[in-house]
Design a protein around this motif. Structure first.
Motif, PDB file in Angstrom:
ATOM      1  N   LEU A 133      -1.442   5.483 -11.469  1.00 11.95           N
ATOM      2  CA  LEU A 133      -0.841   6.789 -11.153  1.00 11.95           C
ATOM      3  C   LEU A 133      -1.547   7.432  -9.957  1.00 11.95           C
ATOM      4  O   LEU A 133      -0.908   8.056  -9.109  1.00 11.95           O
ATOM      5  CB  LEU A 133      -0.907   7.712 -12.373  1.00 11.95           C
ATOM      6  N   LYS A 134      -2.867   7.253  -9.874  1.00  8.71           N
ATOM      7  CA  LYS A 134      -3.615   7.815  -8.744  1.00  8.71           C
ATOM      8  C   LYS A 134      -3.089   7.290  -7.417  1.00  8.71           C
ATOM      9  O   LYS A 134      -3.027   8.017  -6.429  1.00  8.71           O
ATOM     10  CB  LYS A 134      -5.096   7.454  -8.864  1.00  8.71           C
ATOM     11  N   LEU A 135      -2.726   6.012  -7.427  1.00  9.33           N
ATOM     12  CA  LEU A 135      -2.146   5.459  -6.202  1.00  9.33           C
ATOM     13  C   LEU A 135      -0.832   6.165  -5.895  1.00  9.33           C
ATOM     14  O   LEU A 135      -0.531   6.462  -4.750  1.00  9.33           O
ATOM     15  CB  LEU A 135      -1.905   3.955  -6.359  1.00  9.33           C
ATOM     16  N   MET A 136      -0.067   6.458  -6.946  1.00 10.07           N
ATOM     17  CA  MET A 136       1.246   7.077  -6.739  1.00 10.07           C
ATOM     18  C   MET A 136       1.117   8.535  -6.325  1.00 10.07           C
ATOM     19  O   MET A 136       1.955   9.043  -5.596  1.00 10.07           O
ATOM     20  CB  MET A 136       2.091   6.980  -8.011  1.00 10.07           C
ATOM     21  N   TYR A 137       0.095   9.232  -6.849  1.00  7.70           N
ATOM     22  CA  TYR A 137      -0.016  10.620  -6.392  1.00  7.70           C
ATOM     23  C   TYR A 137      -0.985  10.764  -5.220  1.00  7.70           C
ATOM     24  O   TYR A 137      -1.443  11.854  -4.898  1.00  7.70           O
ATOM     25  CB  TYR A 137      -0.261  11.624  -7.523  1.00  7.70           C
ATOM     26  N   LEU A 138      -1.240   9.651  -4.590  1.00 10.44           N
ATOM     27  CA  LEU A 138      -1.935   9.620  -3.302  1.00 10.44           C
ATOM     28  C   LEU A 138      -3.345  10.191  -3.372  1.00 10.44           C
ATOM     29  O   LEU A 138      -3.836  10.807  -2.432  1.00 10.44           O
ATOM     30  CB  LEU A 138      -1.127  10.368  -2.228  1.00 10.44           C
ATOM     31  N   ALA A 139      -3.988   9.945  -4.524  1.00  8.76           N
ATOM     32  CA  ALA A 139      -5.377  10.378  -4.641  1.00  8.76           C
ATOM     33  C   ALA A 139      -6.299   9.233  -4.268  1.00  8.76           C
ATOM     34  O   ALA A 139      -7.486   9.415  -4.069  1.00  8.76           O
ATOM     35  CB  ALA A 139      -5.669  10.835  -6.055  1.00  8.76           C
ATOM     36  N   GLN A 140      -5.722   8.051  -4.207  1.00  9.87           N
ATOM     37  CA  GLN A 140      -6.514   6.850  -3.991  1.00  9.87           C
ATOM     38  C   GLN A 140      -5.690   5.941  -3.098  1.00  9.87           C
ATOM     39  O   GLN A 140      -4.473   5.919  -3.202  1.00  9.87           O
ATOM     40  CB  GLN A 140      -6.739   6.181  -5.349  1.00  9.87           C
ATOM     41  N   ARG A 141      -6.367   5.236  -2.215  1.00  7.22           N
ATOM     42  CA  ARG A 141      -5.643   4.255  -1.418  1.00  7.22           C
ATOM     43  C   ARG A 141      -5.928   2.871  -1.980  1.00  7.22           C
ATOM     44  O   ARG A 141      -7.037   2.611  -2.447  1.00  7.22           O
ATOM     45  CB  ARG A 141      -6.088   4.332   0.049  1.00  7.22           C
ATOM     46  N   PRO A 142      -4.925   1.981  -1.965  1.00  4.32           N
ATOM     47  CA  PRO A 142      -5.162   0.632  -2.498  1.00  4.32           C
ATOM     48  C   PRO A 142      -6.117  -0.137  -1.588  1.00  4.32           C
ATOM     49  O   PRO A 142      -6.242   0.183  -0.404  1.00  4.32           O
ATOM     50  CB  PRO A 142      -3.766   0.009  -2.483  1.00  4.32           C
ATOM     51  N   SER A 143      -6.799  -1.122  -2.147  1.00  6.55           N
ATOM     52  CA  SER A 143      -7.675  -1.910  -1.281  1.00  6.55           C
ATOM     53  C   SER A 143      -6.899  -3.022  -0.577  1.00  6.55           C
ATOM     54  O   SER A 143      -7.368  -3.593   0.390  1.00  6.55           O
ATOM     55  CB  SER A 143      -8.857  -2.471  -2.067  1.00  6.55           C
ATOM     56  N   ARG A 144      -5.720  -3.308  -1.083  1.00  4.88           N
ATOM     57  CA  ARG A 144      -4.830  -4.211  -0.335  1.00  4.88           C
ATOM     58  C   ARG A 144      -3.387  -3.927  -0.733  1.00  4.88           C
ATOM     59  O   ARG A 144      -3.128  -3.287  -1.754  1.00  4.88           O
ATOM     60  CB  ARG A 144      -5.208  -5.684  -0.586  1.00  4.88           C
ATOM     61  N   GLY A 145      -2.470  -4.437   0.058  1.00  5.06           N
ATOM     62  CA  GLY A 145      -1.062  -4.251  -0.243  1.00  5.06           C
ATOM     63  C   GLY A 145      -0.489  -3.003   0.394  1.00  5.06           C
ATOM     64  O   GLY A 145      -1.191  -2.266   1.084  1.00  5.06           O
ATOM     65  N   LYS A 146       0.802  -2.811   0.154  1.00  2.12           N
ATOM     66  CA  LYS A 146       1.501  -1.705   0.795  1.00  2.12           C
ATOM     67  C   LYS A 146       2.308  -0.923  -0.235  1.00  2.12           C
ATOM     68  O   LYS A 146       2.988  -1.508  -1.085  1.00  2.12           O
ATOM     69  CB  LYS A 146       2.433  -2.266   1.870  1.00  2.12           C
ATOM     70  N   ILE A 147       2.215   0.413  -0.166  1.00  2.00           N
ATOM     71  CA  ILE A 147       2.998   1.262  -1.061  1.00  2.00           C
ATOM     72  C   ILE A 147       4.000   2.043  -0.225  1.00  2.00           C
ATOM     73  O   ILE A 147       3.627   2.675   0.765  1.00  2.00           O
ATOM     74  CB  ILE A 147       2.101   2.250  -1.833  1.00  2.00           C
ATOM     75  N   THR A 148       5.267   1.974  -0.619  1.00  2.00           N
ATOM     76  CA  THR A 148       6.280   2.747   0.078  1.00  2.00           C
ATOM     77  C   THR A 148       6.818   3.805  -0.876  1.00  2.00           C
ATOM     78  O   THR A 148       7.223   3.487  -2.000  1.00  2.00           O
ATOM     79  CB  THR A 148       7.433   1.843   0.546  1.00  2.00           C
ATOM     80  N   MET A 149       6.768   5.057  -0.428  1.00  2.00           N
ATOM     81  CA  MET A 149       7.358   6.144  -1.227  1.00  2.00           C
ATOM     82  C   MET A 149       8.161   7.014  -0.289  1.00  2.00           C
ATOM     83  O   MET A 149       7.751   7.243   0.855  1.00  2.00           O
ATOM     84  CB  MET A 149       6.247   6.980  -1.890  1.00  2.00           C
TER      85      MET A 149
END
Ligand SMILES: Nc1ncnc2c1ncn2[C@@H]1O[C@H](COP(=O)(O)OP(=O)(O)OP(=O)(O)O)[C@@H](O)[C@H]1O
Ligand SMILES: [Mg+2]
Lengths: 293, 258
Positions: free
Chosen positions: B45-61
């Protein structure tokens, strides 16, 4: 500028910055005094040295009354005929008495006290008088006549005054620097205290500038509050000083007065303090937030 | 709406808490996020609410690559996301009303209308008498409802709720779920992390199931697969299969909910 959103805890619960207005008051007090001192010296003694700079004083110290009167007449004649000299006037007894009173006490100047005759000479600013030539001519009349153009004394005096003024400005600069450091500490402490609050605000979509606005408004008020207190204290000090120095006033040394223009400048000091405080807080918050995620 | 492409995430220098996560949530969909404690639900969820950035990969919202978003662009995105944090994260020195009003204030709303709107919502979640209370004087369940009200007050495009019914009794839990479902019907893409399987079954939405940092997709009605012994390769998504594995919005009838 939109209205700041209320999200920080009340000021009175703000341990880190509660005392800041008082420190701010001290800072403003010090800088107001430094500024006032510097302005008063500049203006007060400036006027005074100005009035001296186109003046010459001639003393005739011959002991014998009759010879002296002749010499006085001759030297007045000489001075009036010298181009560039506008006005020559012999001080009367009352004036001389007034000059001596501070040293001898009122009523102690009696007619049997040997006092020199003094000529007050006004010089045109437009013409450069050859003082050496004038001196030579005067000494031809009598060796007991002394011409004083105050220049040597004035030069030393002005150097001293410059020094005092630079010192005052230096103090001002240091106080401003100390104030900025203090506001930076205060802002950082305030932010550390509200770290979680700021993080939550970010999660809810607040921009850095929104957070900064809350702090800059708060610190502007601190600056203004402290500034007003400090300035009031400075005025109280100043008025007391002027009041006390009135008693000492004599014809010789004029008490510098606080001119209205300069008082006006001082009224701006709290506003400057508020502005410095506000800007420093804003820059500090914006810079620190950029380091947060 | 939310597209994860081969995401891995670690905290600092630690090992990956999320591994090879890939999925695509369609606009207007509702999903539960399940899995044992420590599986990585909050992290996801933190990745989704932009509190954390992933260490790899791409998130599109919102059709935007948020992993590449600049710091200045985050507030704009965050304002479209409502979050119920697992630990609530209310501002202790503000009243319930002020807390709930914050998202509206932040996006520039003004005075009286806000107040009215907020009070209405707080009344609806059963906090009529606690409007002016500050969080430290509220019970866990009351705080949770304030947190929920704050998350939904702006009718966000995306709602992320982390254990939103963990501290309330079943009746209120139902009521809250009903609120989420209604919001979802109005178009809010919703992800709800929960341990409460009875609610999951009652609503019957698809599940994102996390197990030791890996994601498994479970269709509504299917049981949680037995772990360790079974393999989940058929359920785990990799980026290549994403297109076929999109989950459509789940229409849920609210009839059975009071
Ligand atoms: N800030 C952090 N720093 C380091 N490790 C963390 C951090 N937050 C979580 N973790 C670790 O990441 C893993 C996943 O944690 P997460 O909070 O995502 O689990 P969860 O599924 O939400 O659990 P729960 O159901 O108990 O809330 C755990 O092993 C946890 O110890
Ligand atoms: Mg969690």
């Amino acid at each position: 500028m939109t209205k700041a959103i209320h999200f920080l805890p009340d000021e009175k619960n703000h341990e880190a910055t509660r005392l800041l207005p008082y420190v701010m008051a001290v800072m403003v007090y010090l800088s107001a005094l430094a500024l006032m001192g510097s302005m008063m010296l500049h203006k007060g003694f400036g006027d005074w040295t100005e009035s001296l700079s186109n003046r010459l004083t001639v003393q005739v110290t011959t002991a014998d009354q009759e010879t002296r009167e002749t010499e006085v007449r001759k030297v007045m004649q000489l001075l009036r005929n010298t181009p560039g000299i506008e006005h020559v006037r012999k001080l009367n007894e009352v004036e001389i008495e007034q000059l001596l009173e501070p040293w001898l006490g009122a009523g102690n100047v009696t007619s049997d006290l040997p006092v020199p005759d003094i000529l007050d000479v006004t010089v045109s600013r437009a013409v450069d008088i050859n003082l050496d030539a004038l001196n030579a001519q005067i000494s031809k009349i009598s060796g007991n006549i002394h011409l004083d153009d105050h220049q040597q004394w004035l030069g030393r005096f002005l150097r001293l005054m410059d020094m005092v003024e630079y010192t005052a400005l230096g103090i001002l600069l240091l106080v401003v620097m100390a104030t900025i450091c203090m506001v930076i500490f205060g802002t950082k402490a305030g932010m550390a205290e509200n770290r979680e609050t700021i993080a939550i605000m970010h999660h809810l979509g607040a921009q850095d500038s929104m957070v900064a606005r809350a702090y800059q408004n708060r610190f502007m008020i601190y600056g203004l509050k402290g500034g007003v207190i400090g300035l009031l204290l400075a005025f109280v000090t100043l008025i007391s000083l002027i009041y006390l120095s009135r008693d000492l006033a004599s014809g010789l040394v004029k008490v510098p007065e606080l001119p209205t223009v300069e008082v006006g400048i001082l009224l701006v000091v709290p506003i400057i303090a508020a502005a410095i405080s506000m800007l420093t807080a804003r820059i500090t918050v914006m810079r620190d937030l950029r380091r947060m995620v | 709406m939310i597209h994860f492409d081969n995401i891995g995430m670690r905290y600092g220098m630690g090992s990956e808490v999320l591994k090879d996560i890939a999925f695509n949530l369609k606009p207007g969909s509702l999903h539960f996020l399940t899995g044992p404690s420590g599986a990585g639900k909050t992290s996801l969820l933190k990745l989704m609410y932009l509190a954390q950035r992933p260490s790899r990969g791409k998130i599109t919202m919102f059709n935007e690559d948020v992993t590449a978003a600049k710091r200045e662009d985050l507030p704009k995105l965050r304002r479209r996301i409502g979050v119920v944090f697992q630990d609530f994260r209310l501002l202790d020195h503000l009243t319930a009303v002020e807390n709930v009003a914050l998202p509206l204030r932040i996006s520039g709303g003004k005075g009286a209308e806000i107040e009215e709107h907020v009070e209405e919502l707080l009344t609806w979640v059963g906090l009529k008498g606690r409007m002016k209370s500050r969080p430290p004087t509220l019970s866990g369940g009351e705080k949770q409802r304030v947190a929920i009200a704050r998350a939904v007050i702006k009718r966000p495009d995306i709602l992320l709720a982390d254990e939103p019914t963990g501290n309330v009794d079943p009746a209120i839990a139902k009521r809250i779920m009903h609120l989420f479902v209604e919001l979802n019907k109005l178009g809010t893409t919703t992800v709800i992390a929960t341990h409460d399987m009875s609610l999951v079954e009652e609503i019957g939405a698809d599940r994102l199931h996390l197990q030791e940092g890996r994601l498994h997709m479970i269709r509504a009605g299917e049981n949680t697969p037995k772990l360790k012994e079974e393999k989940f390769d058929s359920l785990a998504f990799d980026s290549g299969k994403l297109d076929q594995k999109e989950f459509g919005p789940k229409v849920i009838s609210g009839d059975d909910m009071s």
